[in-house]
Design a protein around this motif. Structure first.
Motif, PDB file in Angstrom:
ATOM      1  N   THR A 155      16.308  -0.448  -0.218  1.00  0.00           N
ATOM      2  CA  THR A 155      16.871  -0.333  -1.569  1.00  0.00           C
ATOM      3  C   THR A 155      16.247  -1.306  -2.562  1.00  0.00           C
ATOM      4  N   SER A 156      15.235  -2.028  -2.152  1.00  0.00           N
ATOM      5  CA  SER A 156      14.693  -3.119  -2.957  1.00  0.00           C
ATOM      6  C   SER A 156      13.546  -2.669  -3.852  1.00  0.00           C
ATOM      7  N   SER A 157      13.696  -2.857  -5.171  1.00  0.00           N
ATOM      8  CA  SER A 157      12.597  -2.557  -6.082  1.00  0.00           C
ATOM      9  C   SER A 157      11.435  -3.512  -5.859  1.00  0.00           C
ATOM     10  N   SER A 158      11.728  -4.732  -5.472  1.00  0.00           N
ATOM     11  CA  SER A 158      10.662  -5.689  -5.183  1.00  0.00           C
ATOM     12  C   SER A 158       9.843  -5.246  -3.977  1.00  0.00           C
ATOM     13  N   SER A 159      10.481  -4.619  -3.013  1.00  0.00           N
ATOM     14  CA  SER A 159       9.749  -4.100  -1.850  1.00  0.00           C
ATOM     15  C   SER A 159       8.925  -2.878  -2.237  1.00  0.00           C
ATOM     16  N   TYR A 160       9.435  -2.084  -3.166  1.00  0.00           N
ATOM     17  CA  TYR A 160       8.741  -0.861  -3.560  1.00  0.00           C
ATOM     18  C   TYR A 160       7.400  -1.158  -4.209  1.00  0.00           C
ATOM     19  N   LYS A 161       7.307  -2.238  -4.966  1.00  0.00           N
ATOM     20  CA  LYS A 161       6.072  -2.522  -5.696  1.00  0.00           C
ATOM     21  C   LYS A 161       4.864  -2.646  -4.771  1.00  0.00           C
ATOM     22  N   PRO A 162       4.870  -3.541  -3.767  1.00  0.00           N
ATOM     23  CA  PRO A 162       3.707  -3.595  -2.880  1.00  0.00           C
ATOM     24  C   PRO A 162       3.551  -2.355  -2.009  1.00  0.00           C
ATOM     25  N   MET A 163       4.656  -1.701  -1.673  1.00  0.00           N
ATOM     26  CA  MET A 163       4.541  -0.463  -0.896  1.00  0.00           C
ATOM     27  C   MET A 163       3.854   0.625  -1.700  1.00  0.00           C
ATOM     28  N   LEU A 164       4.172   0.706  -2.991  1.00  0.00           N
ATOM     29  CA  LEU A 164       3.519   1.688  -3.843  1.00  0.00           C
ATOM     30  C   LEU A 164       2.027   1.379  -3.954  1.00  0.00           C
ATOM     31  N   TYR A 165       1.696   0.111  -4.092  1.00  0.00           N
ATOM     32  CA  TYR A 165       0.284  -0.281  -4.119  1.00  0.00           C
ATOM     33  C   TYR A 165      -0.432   0.214  -2.869  1.00  0.00           C
ATOM     34  N   LEU A 166       0.126  -0.085  -1.716  1.00  0.00           N
ATOM     35  CA  LEU A 166      -0.512   0.282  -0.452  1.00  0.00           C
ATOM     36  C   LEU A 166      -0.620   1.795  -0.296  1.00  0.00           C
ATOM     37  N   ALA A 167       0.402   2.511  -0.757  1.00  0.00           N
ATOM     38  CA  ALA A 167       0.380   3.972  -0.664  1.00  0.00           C
ATOM     39  C   ALA A 167      -0.701   4.558  -1.571  1.00  0.00           C
ATOM     40  N   LEU A 168      -0.804   4.038  -2.792  1.00  0.00           N
ATOM     41  CA  LEU A 168      -1.805   4.541  -3.730  1.00  0.00           C
ATOM     42  C   LEU A 168      -3.218   4.155  -3.305  1.00  0.00           C
TER      43      LEU A 168
END
Length: 215
Positions: free
Chosen positions: A15-28
């Motif tokens: 549920t963490s927006s802070s976790s989403y940021k690096p995950m989105l980077y890695l996914a992209l």
């Protein structure tokens, strides 16, 4: 088996927006990595085993090549420097992207607060009356910055876009309608069209997982 120190390992929460940021980077970036879940609801972030990784008792944390990096925007900067993706095309762009990350930490974090107090923790109305105008102003500033532009920095996606959108993505959970900011809405559509993009609840697993997009 002993974990490979060269493999990116991200510790985060569903549920963490802070976790989403690096995950989105890695996914992209289409990079392989390991995800290790930290259950915030059960207080895992405050347990000694995790505090040995992140002394602040927060998510996310990244381990790579013997280093431990914490704080989501610092992780984005580290990833851009070490993997070569989304750093910015010129030296000026690279500094400007980092400026955006610093600004985000002071301003778009108010969007996260409004979302948190709307969904996870009930607070006095005066608290929301304080944070909501700050959240609205932050989104409005991004909307203005995107006037006539595709991306926040230069002519391509950068960590500035990932860092800002990574927290703004949850604005609807705080009662903020993205349609009120047409430039932000168009920007979100450009992001969503990128290969590897996924929304938080589709991207962040609730359990440990290995990501190997190129396998």
């Amino acid at each position: 088996m002993t974990p490979d120190p060269a493999r990116l390992t991200l510790f985060g929460s569903f549920t963490s927006s802070s976790s989403y940021k690096p995950m989105l980077y890695l996914a992209l970036a289409r990079l392989p990595f390991s995800f290790r879940t930290v259950n915030l609801k059960h207080g895992v972030q405050k347990q000694p085993e995790y505090l040995a990784i992140n002394r602040y008792g927060q998510v996310p944390a990244l381990r790579h090549n013997g280093l431990t990096i914490v704080q989501s925007n610092v992780i984005l900067d580290y990833l851009a420097r070490t993997t070569g993706h989304f750093a910015g095309a010129t030296e000026q762009d690279r500094w400007r992207a980092r400026e955006w990350l610093s600004w985000e930490a002071d301003n778009i974090t108010n969007v996260a607060k409004v979302r948190h107090y709307s969904r996870f923790r009930q607070v006095d109305a005066a608290v929301m009356d304080y944070f909501r105008p700050l959240a609205l102003a932050a989104v409005g500033f991004v909307d203005q910055a995107l006037q006539g532009r595709q991306w926040l920095v230069g002519d391509a996606l950068s960590i500035a876009d990932i860092g800002c959108w990574g927290r703004m993505v949850f604005m609807a959970e705080g009662g903020l309608d993205i349609a009120a900011w047409p430039n932000v809405q168009a920007w979100s559509h450009r992001l969503a069209a990128l290969p590897g993009f996924a929304l938080p609840y589709d991207l962040i697993p609730s359990k440990d997982r290995e990501f190997d997009p190129c396998a």
